[in-house]
Structures are given as structure tokens and as C-alpha cells.
Design a protein around this motif. Structure first.
Motif, short mmCIF file in Angstrom:
data_model
loop_
_atom_site.label_atom_id
_atom_site.label_comp_id
_atom_site.label_asym_id
_atom_site.label_seq_id
_atom_site.Cartn_x
_atom_site.Cartn_y
_atom_site.Cartn_z
N ASN A 1 0.86 -1.19 0.00
CA ASN A 1 0.00 0.00 0.00
C ASN A 1 0.89 1.24 0.00
N LYS A 2 0.70 2.11 -0.96
CA LYS A 2 1.47 3.35 -0.97
C LYS A 2 0.55 4.54 -0.72
N TYR A 3 1.11 5.57 -0.14
CA TYR A 3 0.36 6.78 0.12
C TYR A 3 1.33 7.97 0.13
N GLN A 4 0.80 9.16 -0.04
CA GLN A 4 1.65 10.34 -0.03
C GLN A 4 2.06 10.66 1.40
N GLY A 5 3.38 10.74 1.60
CA GLY A 5 3.87 11.11 2.92
C GLY A 5 3.91 12.62 3.08
N ARG A 6 4.92 13.10 3.81
CA ARG A 6 5.05 14.55 4.01
C ARG A 6 6.40 15.08 3.56
N ASN A 7 7.24 14.22 2.97
CA ASN A 7 8.54 14.66 2.49
C ASN A 7 8.39 15.25 1.09
N TYR A 8 8.72 16.54 0.98
CA TYR A 8 8.47 17.31 -0.24
C TYR A 8 9.79 17.82 -0.81
N ASP A 9 10.03 17.57 -2.11
CA ASP A 9 11.26 17.99 -2.77
C ASP A 9 10.99 19.06 -3.82
N TYR A 10 11.91 20.03 -3.92
CA TYR A 10 11.71 21.12 -4.87
C TYR A 10 13.04 21.80 -5.18
N VAL A 11 13.01 22.73 -6.13
CA VAL A 11 14.20 23.48 -6.54
C VAL A 11 14.06 24.93 -6.11
N LEU A 12 15.06 25.41 -5.42
CA LEU A 12 15.10 26.78 -4.93
C LEU A 12 15.95 27.63 -5.87
N PHE A 13 15.45 28.82 -6.24
CA PHE A 13 16.22 29.77 -7.03
C PHE A 13 16.94 30.76 -6.11
N ASN A 14 18.14 31.18 -6.51
CA ASN A 14 18.84 32.24 -5.80
C ASN A 14 18.51 33.56 -6.47
N TYR A 15 17.70 34.36 -5.82
CA TYR A 15 17.23 35.61 -6.41
C TYR A 15 18.29 36.70 -6.38
N ASP A 16 19.42 36.44 -5.74
CA ASP A 16 20.53 37.40 -5.80
C ASP A 16 21.21 37.38 -7.17
N GLY B 1 -7.83 -6.57 2.20
CA GLY B 1 -8.33 -5.21 2.44
C GLY B 1 -7.19 -4.21 2.38
N GLU B 2 -7.53 -2.93 2.46
CA GLU B 2 -6.54 -1.86 2.41
C GLU B 2 -6.65 -0.98 3.65
N LEU B 3 -5.52 -0.42 4.03
CA LEU B 3 -5.50 0.54 5.13
C LEU B 3 -5.72 1.94 4.58
N ASN B 4 -6.13 2.84 5.45
CA ASN B 4 -6.30 4.26 5.08
C ASN B 4 -5.14 5.06 5.66
N SER B 5 -3.94 4.65 5.33
CA SER B 5 -2.74 5.17 5.99
C SER B 5 -2.44 6.61 5.61
N ASN B 6 -1.89 7.33 6.59
CA ASN B 6 -1.19 8.59 6.32
C ASN B 6 -0.02 8.65 7.29
N ASP B 7 0.74 9.73 7.24
CA ASP B 7 1.97 9.80 8.03
C ASP B 7 1.71 9.86 9.53
N PHE B 8 0.47 10.12 9.93
CA PHE B 8 0.14 10.22 11.34
C PHE B 8 -0.54 8.96 11.87
N ASP B 9 -1.10 8.17 10.98
CA ASP B 9 -1.87 7.00 11.40
C ASP B 9 -1.71 5.89 10.37
N VAL B 10 -0.62 5.15 10.49
CA VAL B 10 -0.29 4.12 9.51
C VAL B 10 -1.31 2.99 9.50
N TYR B 11 -1.84 2.62 10.68
CA TYR B 11 -2.71 1.45 10.78
C TYR B 11 -4.20 1.81 10.74
N SER B 12 -4.52 2.99 10.28
CA SER B 12 -5.93 3.39 10.19
C SER B 12 -6.70 2.41 9.30
N GLY B 13 -7.76 1.83 9.85
CA GLY B 13 -8.56 0.86 9.11
C GLY B 13 -8.19 -0.58 9.37
N ILE B 14 -7.25 -0.83 10.29
CA ILE B 14 -6.83 -2.20 10.57
C ILE B 14 -7.97 -3.03 11.15
#
Length: 602
Positions: A272-287, A583-596
Motif C-alpha cells: 500500500n502506498k500513500y503520499q507522505g510529508r517529504n516534499y522535494d523542490y528546486v530553490l532559485f537564488n534571487y541574488d 483489504g486496504e489501510l487508510n494510511s497517512n503519516d500520522f496514522d499508519v494502521y488506520s482501518g486495521i
């Protein structure tokens, strides 16, 4: 504004648990094998805990298990949207500084006693007193709780904040069981065996295992609930958790991105995969004056093949996202078309940059302006900008624009009969420049602009996905004529380079806050813009869900228009299930076993 930013920073620390106990890391997996027959229970694991008090616990794997035993006022569903849990009804004041709550009537502790408003107040006070609690940041904006009888309470906040409701996700503990105990006593297992959740602790053996049984008095039971007990084996580390799932001695476990390959293409497991909270992006140097130019940023944004990055750098183990929000969140604008990979658009924006940079360079008053001024100079030629993505529309607008220029010139000529030939020549030259569009810019002019540009891309050398992404970006930019150099840095050197702004593009990531407030990321971008600041203030002071949605839509559109940063997306998290479970769980980063409690077994 500063108070709210500080609050968000504190919230970012929410749910930061340690991953194991160092003293036990040398214990191997043969020690953790369970002697229980797997068919008797749903088998889980958790790291050996120093306490099972949910407020004082600091291990995330333990928290996931304790979520089965303790309920909270509100919870985040699988899409990270807030939902009532112990709450029957609530109302938020117009200034967002007070929430009146009525608890459900049928909530009982596992010893049969009723859960009351006094328990909620006691829990808040316990968290507030313990600064090391993983939930302390969630209550940092609470000034106090007033109890009105057994089921009603008012939560008062120090500062107005649109997402205050989302901070009320901490577990509620029993005042009757814990009040008056010293810190050491609060940690003892014997004082923490009574919760109010779907499962209650049937048996507990310190540092070995515990058995959970379904709470027959739970308010949310239905015919779909599985009556099987849950056996939780305590193990020394996350590696042991993974090994136990592989050996089929554990039925469910969250596994790391690096370990998921062990379970793919194996019929014994369901992933089962779900979106966690680790977010990746590119930062510009405005200088950097080039990156301070909107046209250059848009050229880069169109040149970067984000889909290829997700596929090849992240091995499709991340969800492409245009904004630092879960893509299934009610606040995420999935209808907004992003600046997607398009080399033709990228080349056209480079041509437009020749004009906008030339205009900026000729204006000494704005030569050191921030991005707001640079963006404004581009906005003055919006018809030209739109033409890059809609040529037909541009041609129509260009005629109107040229007509206005012509009329203005004629009026100036009629009112200035004494103008010298020199000034006329200068005016003609200016008008000619003003009439130029990106279509008039030659390839050699673009090459001339780019000849002295080499963008430094920095990335953490220990993050495999981002290193691969950096190489893809480098190739993408080289393809449109922009030279780059990649600097693979250690974590310490990376932080130093970010602090000293020794980069042009930085590939970084962060853990998104517990609340749906994306302004934490926006405030870290180094982008100075009064309009964006106004939107952020409006968002944080919004007083209704519809208002939040509306402002978020405006912000996401504005971030796209100004190409403020490049978003990769949110990394997936994974829970592996033994194939015998159905069956499937309703997991998120705060409650992995939701729906067990609704999982079936063969």
C-alpha cells in the motif's frame, strides 16, 4: 505575521520521533522472532519503547500502535484533510481565536468510565508542561481551555490562525489515571493501559510484546470490524521490523523507500502506498540577476522535464505535485495547468529575456531591484508573454499595442513642434525597441546573453534521488543553451551553501507541517513580493473553509505565474501487508494502521 510564521516553524517539528533505541541496535533479528502462531493474530511490530504514555513517547513506530489505543479530538484522513473524531460538533469564532467543542456522548475509557472535557484540558496541560513531547508544538498557540460541564469545552488561542483546528490531533489521555503522578510515574506502563480507542491493551510484557483486543464498547464499531486480536512484538530497530515482515513473522509494517524493492514482485506481500510529508523542490537564488528575471525562470521551468525526474530519478516513488500540499488535499488546485516541459516555450522565454534584461540593464534605478520589480517589467509586456503559449492571441494584442504606440507618438509630435532632430531620432529608436517582440530576437542574441552564464546547482550527495534529478536538470538546461555545474555536497556543506547563498539552483526538501499550511515553504523561498505577502496574510487569517480554498487557488495561480520555484513533488510512503490479509489501510503519516479493524484474514 511573525507570530504565525513562528507557529508554523514550531508545527514543523510535530511528530518528530526518534527511530530506535541505540542501546539495542546490536541485537539481531533472530532475537525478535515471535513464538506466536501467525494465524492467531494480526501481527505488528514496534521499536522498544521507553514509555507507552502517548504524550511522552518519542518513537514514531510506537505512536502508530498507540493510535489504535488512544483517540484524538480530530484526525487527519488518508488525504490529510481534518475530520472530527471524539468531537460531536464545534464552532469557530469569527476571529479564529476560539473554538467551542461538544464531545460525543458515548465515548468511554477502556475501564468503562466516560471521557469528559476535563480529560481534554488535562491532556493539553500535560503536553504544555512537557516541552519534549512530540505534540508540544501543536499546543503552542493555545492560551487555555475552559470546561463547561462534562462534554463541552472552549479552546482559546493566542493568535488568530486559519488552521488551528488541524492542530487538535493529539491523543487524549485520562485525567483520572494520570493526574498527580510524577514524571517517572507517568512513564510507567501500568499507569498507561487505559485509552479510548478502537483497541484496548489486553496484555503487556515490558520490552517484549503486548496484545490488543477490539474495544467492544467503541462508539464506531460495525459489522465490518475484524474481531482478531493484534499481537505487537517489540524489536530493537527498523531493520528488524523489515526483516520480520520479510520472514512473514509480522503482517504489517511501514518500510523505507530504500527497502521497498525487497517486497516488489513478491506474491507474499501487498504494498500500500500513500503520499507522505517529504516534499522535494528546486530553490532559485534571487541574488543572481538572471534568476531574478521572470523570463529566465520561466525558461528554466519549461525546460525542466519534471515527469522524467519523477520516473527516472525517483523511480516513480513520488507523486508529481505543483505546490507544497498533498495532491489529494481539498486545498490543492488540481485544475491549474502547470508550466510543463516544453522546449519551444523555454527557447521563446529565453528570447524574451533578451528584451527584458536589456530593459532592466538600461534602467539604473531598477538594476538592483528585487524580483517584484523584475516581474513588473515583464508584466508591462503581458501580451508578449501570453504569446509564447498562445501565438494567435499575441498577434491580435500586438496590433492593438502597436496602434497605441503609434497614436502616442503622433500626439507627442503634434504637441512638440520644437523637438530637435536628435530627440526625434532617440524617440524613433525607443519606439522601435518598444515594438520588438520575442519573435524579433535572433538566436545569436540569445547565445550572446547566455555566453557568460553558468548556473551552479547544489545537491546533497547522500540523497540519491536528488543527485539523479540534478543531472536531469543539468541536461535539460544544457539542451536550451544554459551551462551548468553540479556541486555534490555533504549535509554540512549544503547547509553552509544555502546560508551563504553560494548556489544558483538548490535541490532541497522538507517535511511538510502537520497542518495544511503551505506558507512555511513559501516563506523559505527568499522571494520578496508584496502581493504574495498579502495573500499569505489573508490565508492565515481566513475564517472559513471556502475562504481558505479561494485564497489557496489564488496563491497557487500566482506562484505559477511568477515561476517562484520548481516543484518536484511528495515522496510516497509504503506499508507492506502479508498477502494473507485482505483489504486496504487508510494510511497517512500520522496514522499508519488506520482501518486495521476492518482488515480480513484468510
Amino acid at each position: 505575521m511573525k507570530k504565525v510564521v513562528k507557529l508554523i516553524s514550531l508545527l514543523l517539528a510535530t511528530m518528530v520521533f526518534v527511530t530506535g533505541c541505540k542501546s539495542d541496535t546490536d541485537v539481531k533479528s533472530n532475537e525478535v522472532k515471535t513464538s506466536k502462531k501467525t494465524s492467531e493474530y494480526i501481527n505488528l511490530t514496534m521499536i522498544r519503547a521507553s514509555t507507552i504514555n502517548p504524550i511522552l513517547n518519542t518513537d514514531k513506530s510506537v505512536s502508530y500502535v498507540l493510535d489504535l489505543v488512544y483517540d484524538s479530538l480530530f484526525e487527519l484522513d488518508e488525504n490529510y484533510n481534518i475530520q472530527p473524531k471524539l468531537v460531536e460538533s464545534y464552532s469557530i469564532s469569527s476571529n479564529n481565536k476560539k473554538i467551542d467543542i461538544t464531545l460525543k456522548d458515548n465515548i468511554k475509557w477502556h475501564d468503562g468510565e466516560s471521557l469528559t472535557a476535563k480529560d481534554v484540558k488535562y491532556t493539553y496541560e500535560l503536553i504544555n508542561e512537557n516541552k519534549d513531547s512530540a505534540y508540544n508544538s501543536l499546543v503552542s498557540n493555545i492560551s487555555g481551555i475552559t470546561v463547561h460541564g462534562s462534554k463541552k469545552l472552549t479552546i482559546n488561542f493566542k493568535d488568530s490562525y486559519a488552521f488551528s483546528l488541524e492542530t487538535l490531533i493529539f491523543p487524549i489521555v485520562s485525567k483520572d489515571k494520570l493526574d498527580g503522578l510524577k514524571t517517572d510515574e507517568l512513564k510507567l506502563a501500568k499507569n498507561n493501559l487505559v485509552g479510548s480507542g478502537a483497541y484496548k491493551i489486553k496484555k503487556y510484557e515490558d520490552r517484549d510484546y503486548m496484545i490488543l483486543e477490539l474495544n467492544s464498547d467503541y462508539y464506531d464499531l460495525n459489522k465490518d470490524n475484524n474481531k482478531k486480536e493484534v499481537y505487537v512484538k517489540m524489536v530493537p530497530d527498523t531493520e528488524s521490523q523489515t526483516e520480520m515482515v520479510l520472514s512473514l513473522d509480522s503482517d504489517i509494517s511501514k518500510v523505507t523507500l530504500g527497502s521497498i524493492s525487497k517486497f516488489t514482485d513478491n506474491d507474499n506481500f501487498v504494498i500500500n502506498k500513500y503520499q507522505g510529508r517529504n516534499y522535494d523542490y528546486v530553490l532559485f537564488n534571487y541574488d543572481n540577476k538572471y534568476l531574478n528575471n521572470l523570463d529566465i525562470r520561466k525558461a528554466i521551468s519549461f525546460a525542466v522535464d519534471r515527469k522524467s525526474i519523477i520516473k527516472d530519478a525517483y523511480s516513480d516513488r513520488a507523486k508529481l505535485s505543483n505546490f507544497p500540499l498533498n495532491s489529494t488535499s481539498e486545498y490543492y488546485d488540481s485544475d491549474l495547468k502547470p508550466l510543463s516541459y516544453n522546449t519551444e516555450n523555454a527557447q521563446n522565454y529565453l528570447k524574451k529575456a533578451v528584451l527584458s534584461l536589456d530593459n532592466t540593464d538600461n534602467n539604473t534605478a531598477s538594476s538592483k531591484s528585487n524580483d517584484t520589480n523584475s516581474a513588473d517589467s515583464t508584466d508591462n509586456n503581458k501580451n508578449d508573454v501570453n504569446s509564447i503559449e498562445n501565438t494567435k492571441s499575441e498577434d491580435t494584442n500586438k496590433v492593438a499595442s502597436d496602434g497605441n504606440i503609434k497614436n502616442n507618438t503622433e500626439q507627442t509630435s503634434n504637441n512638440s513642434e520644437d523637438t530637435t532632430a536628435k530627440n526625434n531620432t532617440s524617440t524613433d529608436k525607443t519606439n522601435k525597441q518598444e515594438k520588438r517582440t520575442f519573435k524579433d530576437v535572433t538566436h545569436s542574441e540569445v547565445k550572446e546573453m547566455l555566453k557568460d552564464i553558468t548556473f551552479k546547482i547544489i545537491v546533497n550527495k547522500n540523497n540519491t534521488e536528488r543527485v539523479k534529478a540534478a543531472n536531469i536538470i543539468s541536461n535539460n538546461l544544457e539542451a536550451i543553451g544554459i551551462k551548468t555545474e553540479i556541486k555534490d555536497l555533504t549535509e554540512d556543506d549544503m547547509q553552509k551553501a544555502l546560508k551563504e547563498k553560494d548556489y544558483d539552483l538548490a535541490l532541497i526538501g522538507c517535511e511538510l507541517p502537520a497542518v495544511s499550511d503551505a506558507t512555511y515553504v513559501l516563506n523559505k523561498l527568499g522571494y520578496s513580493d508584496k502581493k504574495l505577502d498579502k495573500y499569505i496574510t489573508q490565508l492565515q487569517n481566513a475564517t472559513s473553509e471556502e475562504e481558505i480554498k479561494s485564497i489557496y487557488k489564488t496563491i497557487q495561480k500566482y506562484v505559477k505565474e511568477k515561476a517562484i520555484f520548481i516543484s518536484f513533488g511528495i515522496l510516497n510512503d509504503y506499508v507492506v501487508l502479508n498477502g494473507r490479509l485482505k483489504g486496504e489501510l487508510n494510511s497517512n503519516d500520522f496514522d499508519v494502521y488506520s482501518g486495521i479493524d476492518k482488515i480480513k484474514m484468510d
